[in-house]
Design an enzyme around this catalytic site. Structure first.
Site, PDB file in Angstrom:
ATOM      1  N   HIS A 100       0.884  -1.185   0.000  1.00 34.53           N
ATOM      2  CA  HIS A 100       0.000   0.000   0.000  1.00 34.53           C
ATOM      3  C   HIS A 100       0.911   1.222   0.000  1.00 34.53           C
ATOM      4  CE1 HIS A 100      -3.513   2.351   0.578  1.00 34.53           C
ATOM      5  NE2 HIS A 100      -3.875   2.002   1.803  1.00 34.53           N
TER       6      HIS A 100
ATOM      7  N   HIS B 110      -1.940  -1.930 -10.085  1.00 29.69           N
ATOM      8  CA  HIS B 110      -2.964  -1.350  -9.218  1.00 29.69           C
ATOM      9  C   HIS B 110      -4.159  -2.280  -9.126  1.00 29.69           C
ATOM     10  CE1 HIS B 110      -5.701   1.522  -7.425  1.00 29.69           C
ATOM     11  NE2 HIS B 110      -4.602   2.081  -6.979  1.00 29.69           N
TER      12      HIS B 110
ATOM     13  N   ASP C 254       2.840   5.941  -6.771  1.00 29.05           N
ATOM     14  CA  ASP C 254       4.038   5.924  -5.931  1.00 29.05           C
ATOM     15  C   ASP C 254       5.355   6.007  -6.697  1.00 29.05           C
ATOM     16  OD1 ASP C 254       2.722   5.730  -3.461  1.00 29.05           O
ATOM     17  OD2 ASP C 254       2.288   3.628  -3.861  1.00 29.05           O
TER      18      ASP C 254
HETATM   19  N1  COA Z   1       5.361  -6.372 -10.262  1.00 33.75           N
HETATM   20  C1  COA Z   1       5.335  -7.564 -10.893  1.00 33.75           C
HETATM   21  N2  COA Z   1       4.191  -8.222 -11.146  1.00 33.75           N
HETATM   22  C2  COA Z   1       3.056  -7.653 -10.750  1.00 33.75           C
HETATM   23  C3  COA Z   1       3.015  -6.422 -10.095  1.00 33.75           C
HETATM   24  C4  COA Z   1       4.225  -5.777  -9.857  1.00 33.75           C
HETATM   25  N3  COA Z   1       4.250  -4.592  -9.230  1.00 33.75           N
HETATM   26  N4  COA Z   1       1.731  -6.094  -9.814  1.00 33.75           N
HETATM   27  C5  COA Z   1       0.992  -7.103 -10.283  1.00 33.75           C
HETATM   28  N5  COA Z   1       1.785  -8.034 -10.837  1.00 33.75           N
HETATM   29  C6  COA Z   1       1.347  -9.286 -11.445  1.00 33.75           C
HETATM   30  C7  COA Z   1       0.977 -10.264 -10.349  1.00 33.75           C
HETATM   31  O1  COA Z   1       2.091 -11.053  -9.940  1.00 33.75           O
HETATM   32  C8  COA Z   1      -0.099 -11.077 -11.014  1.00 33.75           C
HETATM   33  O2  COA Z   1       0.516 -12.019 -11.863  1.00 33.75           O
HETATM   34  P1  COA Z   1      -0.033 -13.520 -11.915  1.00 33.75           P
HETATM   35  O3  COA Z   1      -1.425 -13.400 -12.420  1.00 33.75           O
HETATM   36  O4  COA Z   1       0.924 -14.196 -12.816  1.00 33.75           O
HETATM   37  O5  COA Z   1       0.023 -14.014 -10.490  1.00 33.75           O
HETATM   38  C9  COA Z   1      -0.818 -10.073 -11.893  1.00 33.75           C
HETATM   39  O6  COA Z   1       0.142  -9.050 -12.161  1.00 33.75           O
HETATM   40  C10 COA Z   1      -2.059  -9.493 -11.247  1.00 33.75           C
HETATM   41  O7  COA Z   1      -1.691  -8.797 -10.088  1.00 33.75           O
HETATM   42  P2  COA Z   1      -2.359  -8.938  -8.661  1.00 33.75           P
HETATM   43  O8  COA Z   1      -1.308  -9.076  -7.629  1.00 33.75           O
HETATM   44  O9  COA Z   1      -3.445  -9.965  -8.729  1.00 33.75           O
HETATM   45  O10 COA Z   1      -3.035  -7.563  -8.484  1.00 33.75           O
HETATM   46  P3  COA Z   1      -3.695  -7.116  -7.130  1.00 33.75           P
HETATM   47  O11 COA Z   1      -4.890  -6.347  -7.509  1.00 33.75           O
HETATM   48  O12 COA Z   1      -3.904  -8.232  -6.176  1.00 33.75           O
HETATM   49  O13 COA Z   1      -2.565  -6.201  -6.469  1.00 33.75           O
HETATM   50  C11 COA Z   1      -1.126  -4.402  -6.104  1.00 33.75           C
HETATM   51  C12 COA Z   1      -2.450  -4.870  -6.734  1.00 33.75           C
HETATM   52  C13 COA Z   1      -1.070  -2.901  -6.198  1.00 33.75           C
HETATM   53  C14 COA Z   1      -1.096  -4.841  -4.636  1.00 33.75           C
HETATM   54  C15 COA Z   1       0.018  -5.056  -6.882  1.00 33.75           C
HETATM   55  O14 COA Z   1       0.025  -4.584  -8.202  1.00 33.75           O
HETATM   56  C16 COA Z   1       1.369  -4.802  -6.229  1.00 33.75           C
HETATM   57  O15 COA Z   1       1.758  -5.530  -5.318  1.00 33.75           O
HETATM   58  N6  COA Z   1       2.099  -3.737  -6.677  1.00 33.75           N
HETATM   59  C17 COA Z   1       3.351  -3.393  -6.080  1.00 33.75           C
HETATM   60  C18 COA Z   1       3.117  -2.607  -4.796  1.00 33.75           C
HETATM   61  C19 COA Z   1       2.619  -1.209  -5.058  1.00 33.75           C
HETATM   62  O16 COA Z   1       3.141  -0.509  -5.899  1.00 33.75           O
HETATM   63  N7  COA Z   1       1.604  -0.824  -4.275  1.00 33.75           N
HETATM   64  C20 COA Z   1       1.045   0.523  -4.334  1.00 33.75           C
HETATM   65  C21 COA Z   1      -0.337   0.477  -4.869  1.00 33.75           C
HETATM   66  S1  COA Z   1      -0.952   2.123  -5.143  1.00 33.75           S
END
Ligand code: COA
Length: 375
Positions: free
Chosen positions: A221, A260, A311
Protein backbone atom coordinates in the site's frame (compact mmCIF):
# COMPACT_ATOMS: atom_id res chain seq x y z
CA UNK A 1 -5.19 -28.84 5.27
CA UNK A 2 -4.36 -27.29 1.86
CA UNK A 3 -5.25 -23.60 1.66
CA UNK A 4 -8.22 -22.96 -0.57
CA UNK A 5 -8.12 -19.77 -2.69
CA UNK A 6 -11.33 -17.85 -2.07
CA UNK A 7 -13.23 -16.73 -5.12
CA UNK A 8 -13.55 -13.13 -3.90
CA UNK A 9 -10.06 -12.94 -2.38
CA UNK A 10 -9.12 -9.43 -1.29
CA UNK A 11 -12.79 -8.42 -1.64
CA UNK A 12 -11.86 -7.38 -5.16
CA UNK A 13 -14.72 -5.91 -7.16
CA UNK A 14 -17.21 -6.05 -4.28
CA UNK A 15 -19.17 -2.99 -3.24
CA UNK A 16 -18.60 -2.68 0.50
CA UNK A 17 -20.42 0.59 1.20
CA UNK A 18 -21.35 4.01 -0.16
CA UNK A 19 -19.32 7.17 -0.57
CA UNK A 20 -19.79 10.62 -2.08
CA UNK A 21 -16.10 11.44 -1.68
CA UNK A 22 -14.38 10.02 -4.71
CA UNK A 23 -14.57 7.79 -7.75
CA UNK A 24 -11.71 5.57 -8.93
CA UNK A 25 -11.54 4.44 -12.55
CA UNK A 26 -15.03 5.70 -13.34
CA UNK A 27 -14.94 9.20 -14.80
CA UNK A 28 -12.71 12.07 -15.88
CA UNK A 29 -9.03 11.18 -15.99
CA UNK A 30 -9.79 8.27 -13.64
CA UNK A 31 -9.93 9.86 -10.19
CA UNK A 32 -12.43 12.43 -8.95
CA UNK A 33 -12.92 14.06 -5.54
CA UNK A 34 -16.55 15.11 -4.95
CA UNK A 35 -17.03 15.33 -8.71
CA UNK A 36 -13.85 17.27 -9.53
CA UNK A 37 -11.16 15.65 -11.66
CA UNK A 38 -7.95 15.26 -9.67
CA UNK A 39 -6.03 16.46 -12.72
CA UNK A 40 -7.81 19.81 -12.60
CA UNK A 41 -7.53 20.05 -8.82
CA UNK A 42 -3.76 19.41 -9.01
CA UNK A 43 -3.42 22.08 -11.67
CA UNK A 44 -5.54 24.83 -10.12
CA UNK A 45 -5.74 24.29 -6.37
CA UNK A 46 -3.67 24.38 -3.25
CA UNK A 47 -3.77 21.29 -1.04
CA UNK A 48 -5.68 23.18 1.66
CA UNK A 49 -8.52 23.84 -0.81
CA UNK A 50 -8.75 20.13 -1.53
CA UNK A 51 -8.60 19.25 2.18
CA UNK A 52 -11.49 21.69 2.73
CA UNK A 53 -13.38 20.10 -0.18
CA UNK A 54 -13.00 16.63 1.27
CA UNK A 55 -13.65 17.50 4.89
CA UNK A 56 -16.31 20.19 4.52
CA UNK A 57 -18.02 19.24 1.26
CA UNK A 58 -17.26 22.21 -1.03
CA UNK A 59 -14.34 24.13 -2.46
CA UNK A 60 -13.71 27.18 -0.26
CA UNK A 61 -14.06 30.72 -1.56
CA UNK A 62 -11.09 33.08 -1.02
CA UNK A 63 -12.21 34.20 2.47
CA UNK A 64 -12.95 30.65 3.59
CA UNK A 65 -9.56 29.48 2.34
CA UNK A 66 -7.70 32.24 4.18
CA UNK A 67 -9.63 31.51 7.36
CA UNK A 68 -9.01 27.78 7.01
CA UNK A 69 -5.28 28.21 6.49
CA UNK A 70 -5.12 30.56 9.48
CA UNK A 71 -6.96 27.99 11.60
CA UNK A 72 -4.57 25.21 10.55
CA UNK A 73 -1.55 27.43 11.35
CA UNK A 74 -2.78 27.89 14.91
CA UNK A 75 -2.95 24.09 15.29
CA UNK A 76 0.71 23.31 14.45
CA UNK A 77 2.18 23.45 17.95
CA UNK A 78 2.53 20.15 19.82
CA UNK A 79 1.68 19.59 23.50
CA UNK A 80 4.71 19.14 25.79
CA UNK A 81 3.62 15.60 26.71
CA UNK A 82 3.56 14.58 23.04
CA UNK A 83 7.00 16.09 22.45
CA UNK A 84 8.30 14.12 25.41
CA UNK A 85 6.95 10.89 23.94
CA UNK A 86 8.47 11.68 20.53
CA UNK A 87 11.83 12.31 22.20
CA UNK A 88 11.76 8.76 23.61
CA UNK A 89 11.37 7.11 20.20
CA UNK A 90 14.74 5.88 18.88
CA UNK A 91 16.35 7.10 15.68
CA UNK A 92 16.08 3.55 14.33
CA UNK A 93 12.28 3.53 14.59
CA UNK A 94 10.19 3.38 11.44
CA UNK A 95 8.72 6.85 10.81
CA UNK A 96 5.30 5.30 10.18
CA UNK A 97 5.42 3.90 13.70
CA UNK A 98 6.20 7.42 14.89
CA UNK A 99 3.12 8.71 13.05
CA UNK A 100 1.01 5.94 14.57
CA UNK A 101 2.26 6.66 18.08
CA UNK A 102 1.97 10.42 17.58
CA UNK A 103 -1.64 10.09 16.47
CA UNK A 104 -2.49 7.74 19.30
CA UNK A 105 -0.81 9.96 21.92
CA UNK A 106 -2.69 13.00 20.65
CA UNK A 107 -5.86 10.95 21.13
CA UNK A 108 -4.92 10.57 24.81
CA UNK A 109 -4.23 14.25 25.24
CA UNK A 110 -7.04 15.68 23.12
CA UNK A 111 -9.63 12.92 23.20
CA UNK A 112 -12.66 13.19 20.94
CA UNK A 113 -15.45 13.01 23.47
CA UNK A 114 -18.29 14.02 21.18
CA UNK A 115 -18.70 13.49 17.43
CA UNK A 116 -19.73 17.16 17.09
CA UNK A 117 -15.99 17.89 17.49
CA UNK A 118 -15.01 15.68 14.55
CA UNK A 119 -14.12 18.44 12.06
CA UNK A 120 -11.90 20.25 14.56
CA UNK A 121 -10.20 16.98 15.49
CA UNK A 122 -9.53 16.19 11.83
CA UNK A 123 -8.15 19.70 11.22
CA UNK A 124 -5.91 19.31 14.24
CA UNK A 125 -4.47 16.05 12.90
CA UNK A 126 -4.00 17.60 9.47
CA UNK A 127 -2.08 20.50 11.02
CA UNK A 128 -0.14 18.39 13.52
CA UNK A 129 1.13 15.45 11.44
CA UNK A 130 3.97 17.39 9.74
CA UNK A 131 4.97 18.73 13.17
CA UNK A 132 4.93 15.24 14.70
CA UNK A 133 7.15 13.63 12.09
CA UNK A 134 9.59 16.54 11.80
CA UNK A 135 9.86 17.06 15.55
CA UNK A 136 10.84 13.39 16.02
CA UNK A 137 13.07 13.27 12.95
CA UNK A 138 15.06 16.39 13.76
CA UNK A 139 15.36 15.47 17.46
CA UNK A 140 16.46 11.88 16.84
CA UNK A 141 18.74 12.63 13.89
CA UNK A 142 20.09 16.13 14.56
CA UNK A 143 19.57 16.45 18.32
CA UNK A 144 17.52 19.67 17.94
CA UNK A 145 14.13 20.50 19.41
CA UNK A 146 12.53 22.38 16.53
CA UNK A 147 9.82 25.02 16.74
CA UNK A 148 6.79 23.54 15.01
CA UNK A 149 4.56 26.62 15.19
CA UNK A 150 5.89 28.15 11.96
CA UNK A 151 4.00 30.74 9.93
CA UNK A 152 4.46 28.97 6.58
CA UNK A 153 1.57 29.50 4.22
CA UNK A 154 0.94 25.84 3.42
CA UNK A 155 1.17 22.38 4.95
CA UNK A 156 3.78 21.34 2.39
CA UNK A 157 5.94 24.39 3.06
CA UNK A 158 5.58 23.86 6.82
CA UNK A 159 6.86 20.31 6.42
CA UNK A 160 9.84 21.20 4.21
CA UNK A 161 10.73 24.18 6.40
CA UNK A 162 10.88 22.08 9.56
CA UNK A 163 12.74 19.27 7.82
CA UNK A 164 15.45 21.40 6.22
CA UNK A 165 15.54 24.34 8.62
CA UNK A 166 14.81 26.80 5.83
CA UNK A 167 11.81 27.90 3.82
CA UNK A 168 11.32 25.95 0.58
CA UNK A 169 11.49 27.38 -2.93
CA UNK A 170 8.28 28.17 -4.79
CA UNK A 171 8.80 25.11 -7.00
CA UNK A 172 9.14 22.78 -4.03
CA UNK A 173 6.09 24.25 -2.32
CA UNK A 174 4.09 23.77 -5.55
CA UNK A 175 5.22 20.14 -5.88
CA UNK A 176 4.13 19.50 -2.29
CA UNK A 177 0.68 20.94 -3.08
CA UNK A 178 0.40 18.63 -6.09
CA UNK A 179 1.69 15.58 -4.24
CA UNK A 180 -0.60 16.08 -1.25
CA UNK A 181 -3.57 16.60 -3.57
CA UNK A 182 -2.81 13.38 -5.47
CA UNK A 183 -2.59 11.34 -2.27
CA UNK A 184 -5.59 12.89 -0.48
CA UNK A 185 -8.34 10.39 -1.22
CA UNK A 186 -8.83 7.08 -3.02
CA UNK A 187 -12.18 5.45 -2.22
CA UNK A 188 -12.18 2.08 -0.41
CA UNK A 189 -8.45 1.31 -0.38
CA UNK A 190 -7.06 -0.82 2.46
CA UNK A 191 -6.27 1.98 4.93
CA UNK A 192 -9.52 3.83 4.31
CA UNK A 193 -11.48 0.63 4.75
CA UNK A 194 -9.61 0.09 8.02
CA UNK A 195 -10.68 3.56 9.16
CA UNK A 196 -14.29 2.87 8.20
CA UNK A 197 -14.38 -0.50 9.97
CA UNK A 198 -13.09 1.19 13.11
CA UNK A 199 -15.58 4.07 12.71
CA UNK A 200 -18.43 1.60 12.33
CA UNK A 201 -17.92 0.52 15.95
CA UNK A 202 -18.48 4.19 16.91
CA UNK A 203 -14.88 4.50 18.01
CA UNK A 204 -13.09 7.86 18.23
CA UNK A 205 -11.35 9.58 15.30
CA UNK A 206 -7.82 9.06 16.65
CA UNK A 207 -8.38 5.30 16.83
CA UNK A 208 -9.72 5.24 13.26
CA UNK A 209 -6.73 7.21 11.95
CA UNK A 210 -4.19 5.25 14.03
CA UNK A 211 -5.53 1.99 12.56
CA UNK A 212 -5.43 3.45 9.05
CA UNK A 213 -1.78 4.43 9.50
CA UNK A 214 -1.01 0.81 10.41
CA UNK A 215 -2.62 -0.38 7.17
CA UNK A 216 -0.89 2.23 5.05
CA UNK A 217 2.50 1.20 6.42
CA UNK A 218 2.72 -2.02 4.36
CA UNK A 219 4.74 -2.12 1.13
CA UNK A 220 1.72 -3.28 -0.89
CA UNK A 221 0.00 0.00 0.00
CA UNK A 222 1.64 3.28 1.05
CA UNK A 223 5.08 1.83 1.64
CA UNK A 224 5.52 1.29 -2.12
CA UNK A 225 7.09 4.72 -2.73
CA UNK A 226 9.90 3.93 -0.27
CA UNK A 227 10.41 0.49 -1.80
CA UNK A 228 10.50 2.03 -5.30
CA UNK A 229 13.16 4.51 -4.15
CA UNK A 230 15.31 1.76 -2.70
CA UNK A 231 15.07 -0.07 -5.99
CA UNK A 232 15.84 2.77 -8.41
CA UNK A 233 18.77 3.93 -6.27
CA UNK A 234 20.53 0.63 -6.95
CA UNK A 235 21.11 1.49 -10.59
CA UNK A 236 23.60 3.90 -12.12
CA UNK A 237 22.10 4.14 -15.57
CA UNK A 238 18.99 3.34 -17.56
CA UNK A 239 20.76 0.32 -19.09
CA UNK A 240 21.60 -0.99 -15.60
CA UNK A 241 17.95 -0.55 -14.68
CA UNK A 242 16.80 -2.50 -17.72
CA UNK A 243 19.08 -5.40 -16.82
CA UNK A 244 17.98 -5.27 -13.18
CA UNK A 245 14.27 -5.18 -13.94
CA UNK A 246 14.58 -8.05 -16.42
CA UNK A 247 16.32 -10.15 -13.75
CA UNK A 248 13.67 -9.27 -11.17
CA UNK A 249 10.90 -10.22 -13.57
CA UNK A 250 12.64 -13.49 -14.34
CA UNK A 251 12.77 -14.18 -10.60
CA UNK A 252 9.07 -13.28 -10.35
CA UNK A 253 9.79 -10.41 -7.96
CA UNK A 254 7.14 -7.76 -7.41
CA UNK A 255 8.27 -4.40 -8.76
CA UNK A 256 7.17 -1.77 -6.29
CA UNK A 257 5.35 1.26 -7.66
CA UNK A 258 3.74 -0.74 -10.48
CA UNK A 259 0.29 -2.22 -10.88
CA UNK A 260 -2.96 -1.35 -9.22
CA UNK A 261 -5.91 -3.19 -7.76
CA UNK A 262 -8.50 -1.00 -9.55
CA UNK A 263 -6.87 0.83 -12.46
CA UNK A 264 -6.21 -1.51 -15.36
CA UNK A 265 -4.33 0.63 -17.92
CA UNK A 266 -2.87 3.63 -16.12
CA UNK A 267 -2.98 5.50 -12.84
CA UNK A 268 -4.05 9.10 -13.55
CA UNK A 269 -1.84 10.36 -10.72
CA UNK A 270 1.30 9.03 -12.39
CA UNK A 271 1.17 11.32 -15.41
CA UNK A 272 0.91 14.35 -13.11
CA UNK A 273 3.67 13.55 -10.62
CA UNK A 274 5.93 12.33 -13.43
CA UNK A 275 5.86 15.79 -15.02
CA UNK A 276 6.84 17.40 -11.73
CA UNK A 277 9.56 14.84 -11.15
CA UNK A 278 10.97 15.75 -14.57
CA UNK A 279 10.95 19.45 -13.66
CA UNK A 280 12.74 18.71 -10.39
CA UNK A 281 15.28 16.51 -12.20
CA UNK A 282 16.11 19.48 -14.44
CA UNK A 283 16.40 21.74 -11.41
CA UNK A 284 18.92 19.50 -9.65
CA UNK A 285 20.71 18.49 -12.88
CA UNK A 286 19.88 14.81 -12.42
CA UNK A 287 21.12 12.45 -15.13
CA UNK A 288 20.48 9.15 -13.38
CA UNK A 289 17.34 8.77 -11.25
CA UNK A 290 14.87 10.22 -13.70
CA UNK A 291 16.18 8.33 -16.77
CA UNK A 292 16.33 5.14 -14.65
CA UNK A 293 12.69 5.67 -13.64
CA UNK A 294 11.58 6.28 -17.21
CA UNK A 295 13.35 3.12 -18.40
CA UNK A 296 11.67 1.07 -15.65
CA UNK A 297 8.32 2.40 -16.81
CA UNK A 298 9.08 1.43 -20.43
CA UNK A 299 10.29 -2.06 -19.57
CA UNK A 300 7.37 -2.86 -17.28
CA UNK A 301 4.90 -1.84 -19.95
CA UNK A 302 6.79 -3.68 -22.71
CA UNK A 303 7.21 -6.89 -20.70
CA UNK A 304 4.13 -7.07 -18.47
CA UNK A 305 1.71 -4.36 -19.57
CA UNK A 306 2.05 -3.02 -16.03
CA UNK A 307 2.04 0.74 -15.50
CA UNK A 308 3.41 3.05 -12.80
CA UNK A 309 1.03 3.82 -9.97
CA UNK A 310 1.08 7.08 -7.98
CA UNK A 311 4.04 5.92 -5.93
CA UNK A 312 6.66 5.35 -8.59
CA UNK A 313 7.57 8.86 -9.73
CA UNK A 314 6.84 10.22 -6.27
CA UNK A 315 10.02 8.44 -5.20
CA UNK A 316 12.33 10.46 -7.47
CA UNK A 317 10.34 13.68 -6.95
CA UNK A 318 10.70 13.48 -3.17
CA UNK A 319 14.36 12.52 -3.48
CA UNK A 320 15.07 15.58 -5.65
CA UNK A 321 13.57 17.76 -2.90
CA UNK A 322 16.01 16.30 -0.38
CA UNK A 323 13.39 14.30 1.52
CA UNK A 324 14.87 11.20 3.22
CA UNK A 325 13.30 7.98 1.91
CA UNK A 326 11.87 6.80 5.27
CA UNK A 327 9.75 9.97 5.39
CA UNK A 328 7.96 9.26 2.10
CA UNK A 329 5.07 7.28 3.57
CA UNK A 330 4.50 9.76 6.44
CA UNK A 331 3.88 12.41 3.73
CA UNK A 332 1.16 10.13 2.40
CA UNK A 333 -0.36 10.19 5.92
CA UNK A 334 -0.14 14.00 6.07
CA UNK A 335 -2.35 14.04 3.00
CA UNK A 336 -4.57 10.96 3.30
CA UNK A 337 -5.75 11.95 6.77
CA UNK A 338 -8.25 14.11 4.89
CA UNK A 339 -9.70 11.16 2.97
CA UNK A 340 -9.69 8.93 6.04
CA UNK A 341 -11.48 11.53 8.15
CA UNK A 342 -13.97 12.24 5.34
CA UNK A 343 -14.81 8.53 5.27
CA UNK A 344 -15.15 8.38 9.05
CA UNK A 345 -17.64 11.27 8.89
CA UNK A 346 -19.61 9.47 6.16
CA UNK A 347 -19.61 6.19 8.07
CA UNK A 348 -20.85 7.91 11.21
CA UNK A 349 -23.61 9.71 9.30
CA UNK A 350 -25.09 6.44 8.02
CA UNK A 351 -23.69 3.72 10.23
CA UNK A 352 -24.11 0.03 10.62
CA UNK A 353 -21.32 -1.96 12.21
CA UNK A 354 -19.21 -3.59 9.47
CA UNK A 355 -19.25 -7.30 10.08
CA UNK A 356 -18.85 -9.53 7.01
CA UNK A 357 -18.90 -13.32 7.09
CA UNK A 358 -16.15 -15.79 6.33
CA UNK A 359 -16.06 -18.89 4.14
CA UNK A 360 -15.11 -21.60 6.65
CA UNK A 361 -12.27 -23.86 5.49
CA UNK A 362 -11.50 -25.65 8.80
CA UNK A 363 -12.29 -29.03 10.36
CA UNK A 364 -15.77 -30.55 10.60
CA UNK A 365 -17.38 -30.51 14.03
CA UNK A 366 -15.44 -32.85 16.39
CA UNK A 367 -15.04 -33.69 20.08
CA UNK A 368 -12.23 -32.62 22.38
CA UNK A 369 -9.89 -35.60 22.85
CA UNK A 370 -8.61 -36.39 26.38
CA UNK A 371 -5.27 -34.61 26.83
CA UNK A 372 -3.29 -37.86 27.21
CA UNK A 373 -4.39 -39.17 23.81
CA UNK A 374 -3.60 -36.00 21.80
CA UNK A 375 -0.71 -36.21 19.36
N1 COA B 1 5.36 -6.37 -10.26
C1 COA B 1 5.34 -7.56 -10.89
N2 COA B 1 4.19 -8.22 -11.15
C2 COA B 1 3.06 -7.65 -10.75
C3 COA B 1 3.01 -6.42 -10.10
C4 COA B 1 4.23 -5.78 -9.86
N3 COA B 1 4.25 -4.59 -9.23
N4 COA B 1 1.73 -6.09 -9.81
C5 COA B 1 0.99 -7.10 -10.28
N5 COA B 1 1.78 -8.03 -10.84
C6 COA B 1 1.35 -9.29 -11.45
C7 COA B 1 0.98 -10.26 -10.35
O1 COA B 1 2.09 -11.05 -9.94
C8 COA B 1 -0.10 -11.08 -11.01
O2 COA B 1 0.52 -12.02 -11.86
P1 COA B 1 -0.03 -13.52 -11.92
O3 COA B 1 -1.43 -13.40 -12.42
O4 COA B 1 0.92 -14.20 -12.82
O5 COA B 1 0.02 -14.01 -10.49
C9 COA B 1 -0.82 -10.07 -11.89
O6 COA B 1 0.14 -9.05 -12.16
C10 COA B 1 -2.06 -9.49 -11.25
O7 COA B 1 -1.69 -8.80 -10.09
P2 COA B 1 -2.36 -8.94 -8.66
O8 COA B 1 -1.31 -9.08 -7.63
O9 COA B 1 -3.44 -9.97 -8.73
O10 COA B 1 -3.03 -7.56 -8.48
P3 COA B 1 -3.70 -7.12 -7.13
O11 COA B 1 -4.89 -6.35 -7.51
O12 COA B 1 -3.90 -8.23 -6.18
O13 COA B 1 -2.57 -6.20 -6.47
C11 COA B 1 -1.13 -4.40 -6.10
C12 COA B 1 -2.45 -4.87 -6.73
C13 COA B 1 -1.07 -2.90 -6.20
C14 COA B 1 -1.10 -4.84 -4.64
C15 COA B 1 0.02 -5.06 -6.88
O14 COA B 1 0.02 -4.58 -8.20
C16 COA B 1 1.37 -4.80 -6.23
O15 COA B 1 1.76 -5.53 -5.32
N6 COA B 1 2.10 -3.74 -6.68
C17 COA B 1 3.35 -3.39 -6.08
C18 COA B 1 3.12 -2.61 -4.80
C19 COA B 1 2.62 -1.21 -5.06
O16 COA B 1 3.14 -0.51 -5.90
N7 COA B 1 1.60 -0.82 -4.28
C20 COA B 1 1.05 0.52 -4.33
C21 COA B 1 -0.34 0.48 -4.87
S1 COA B 1 -0.95 2.12 -5.14
Amino acid sequence: MAEKKLSGAGLRGQVAGKTALSTVGKSGSGLTYRGYDVKELAEKCQFEEVAYLILKGKLPNATELTEYKTKLKTMRALPAALKLVLEQIPKSAHPMDVMRTGCSMLGNLEMETDFSEQEDKADRLLAAFPSIICYWYRFSHDGVKIETATDDDSIGAHFLHMLHGKKPSELHEKVMHVSLILYAEHEFNASTFTARVCASTLSDLHSCITGAIGSLRGPLHGGANEAAMEMIQRWNSADDAEEGIMTMLKNKDKIMGFGHAIYSESDPRNEIIKLWSEKLAEEVGDTVLYPVSVRCEEIMWREKKLFCNADFFHASAYNFMGIPTPLFTPIFVMSRVTGWAGHVFEQRADNRIIRPSAEYTGEELRSVEPIESRG
